[in-house]
Design a protein around this motif. Sequence first.
Motif, short mmCIF file in Angstrom:
data_model
loop_
_atom_site.label_atom_id
_atom_site.label_comp_id
_atom_site.label_asym_id
_atom_site.label_seq_id
_atom_site.Cartn_x
_atom_site.Cartn_y
_atom_site.Cartn_z
N ASN A 314 0.80 -1.23 0.00
CA ASN A 314 0.00 0.00 0.00
C ASN A 314 0.84 1.29 0.00
O ASN A 314 0.52 2.25 0.68
CB ASN A 314 -0.95 0.02 1.20
N LEU A 315 1.90 1.28 -0.77
CA LEU A 315 2.69 2.50 -0.94
C LEU A 315 2.08 3.28 -2.11
O LEU A 315 2.40 3.05 -3.26
CB LEU A 315 4.16 2.16 -1.23
N HIS A 316 1.17 4.20 -1.79
CA HIS A 316 0.42 4.92 -2.81
C HIS A 316 1.05 6.30 -3.06
O HIS A 316 0.59 7.31 -2.55
CB HIS A 316 -1.03 5.07 -2.39
N ALA A 317 2.10 6.31 -3.87
CA ALA A 317 2.82 7.56 -4.15
C ALA A 317 2.21 8.25 -5.36
O ALA A 317 2.85 8.46 -6.39
CB ALA A 317 4.30 7.28 -4.38
N GLY A 336 8.02 -3.02 -7.36
CA GLY A 336 7.79 -1.66 -6.87
C GLY A 336 7.18 -0.72 -7.88
O GLY A 336 6.60 0.31 -7.50
N TRP A 337 7.28 -1.04 -9.18
CA TRP A 337 6.77 -0.12 -10.19
C TRP A 337 5.29 0.19 -9.99
O TRP A 337 4.84 1.32 -10.25
CB TRP A 337 6.98 -0.70 -11.59
N SER A 338 4.52 -0.78 -9.53
CA SER A 338 3.07 -0.56 -9.38
C SER A 338 2.76 0.55 -8.38
O SER A 338 1.74 1.23 -8.48
CB SER A 338 2.39 -1.86 -8.95
N SER A 339 3.64 0.74 -7.40
CA SER A 339 3.42 1.78 -6.41
C SER A 339 3.69 3.17 -6.97
O SER A 339 3.05 4.15 -6.59
CB SER A 339 4.33 1.56 -5.19
N PHE A 340 4.65 3.26 -7.90
CA PHE A 340 5.06 4.57 -8.40
C PHE A 340 4.35 4.97 -9.70
O PHE A 340 4.22 6.15 -9.99
CB PHE A 340 6.57 4.58 -8.61
N LYS A 341 3.88 4.00 -10.46
CA LYS A 341 3.24 4.33 -11.71
C LYS A 341 1.82 4.84 -11.53
O LYS A 341 1.13 5.18 -12.49
CB LYS A 341 3.27 3.12 -12.65
N ARG A 342 1.39 4.91 -10.27
CA ARG A 342 0.09 5.53 -9.99
C ARG A 342 0.17 7.02 -10.29
O ARG A 342 -0.83 7.68 -10.52
CB ARG A 342 -0.30 5.33 -8.53
#
Length: 348
Positions: A314-317, A336-342
């Motif tokens: 749940n790292l929603h950056a 980790g890409w899924s957290s940052f590509k938001r």
Amino acid sequence: MGGIGKTTLAKAIYNKLSNQFEHRSFIADIRESWKKGVHQILKRLIDDILQQDIGVRDENEGTYIISSRLKNEKVLVVLDDVDNVNRVKLLSGNRDWFSSRSRIIITTRDEGIFKGVEVDCKYDLKEMDDAQSLILFSKHAFRMDSPPKGFEDLTREVVSITGGLPLCLEIFGSLFCGKESTEWGDMIKKLKKIPRKEVQERLRISYEALDDGQKQIFLDIACFFIGSDKRIASYMWEARKFFPKGTEEIEAIDPSKGGSDGDVYQDEQFKKLTSLRFLHMMKGAKLKGDFKDSVDELKWLRWENCPTKFEVNNLHATELVVLELPHSKINEAWEGWSSFKRSSNFLT
């Protein structure tokens, strides 16, 4: 900049030109003097020029006397450390207040003031170069233009700390005057950590003159971004409004100021950091746990040697602007890409 020598230069010019003017006045430190009342400054100006004690009861009377009685006088006036354009207008008025042969000299930290008044010439005072700095320091430390034998390297080290600021050179020179070379080492270490109080107070005036946003940028640079690419930093500042620091309002964490390589940071350490916008992770450092509602405001993440195994939930950056992953061996399959590509606007 405070302490760069504006007042000293103005005094030198004033003293050199004084014999060409029968009527003259040097009003020092207007920023502070204004607190005592504007009519007191007007009275000082009028008394100096007319060379007699004139009763000035209020601001209106003062401006009337200047504009009416000094119209044809050739005057030399220095208005030192002006911080408001209206104060310039109040003290020097229009050009028809004095004879066209008059000279009005203004010193200020804010160049914007000159946009509000008609000026014939501007001069931007710069820091002293190495040669000039060495001479000024030596005059105060040794009463000569250069250091004596055995003090050359020590003198250059002290001078390098000052950044060419005349105030520092004078104060530090006086501080080291009469000291044995064996005492210089410890004194230099202290000056590198904590500047002299006189210097701090003078420079703080320049900081206090900044608006809230400018202060935040200044503190960001001083605390975190020295040596960083200014273009990258600007992306974050453009994407963020600025607010003061506090426990829940901590906006930047740089473990490089006290952390070590390979540290592990648990989710509990970030729960109250809801305003965090800059995070610098040391080489090989790891994040672990559930980061829900913890870093939603994060704008800039620098993670050196980022581990290939991503152990964060749940790292929603979603607000991320800058993502730096130097010296990392991650690939396109990294979890980790899924957290940052938001976030659709970050710079990698």
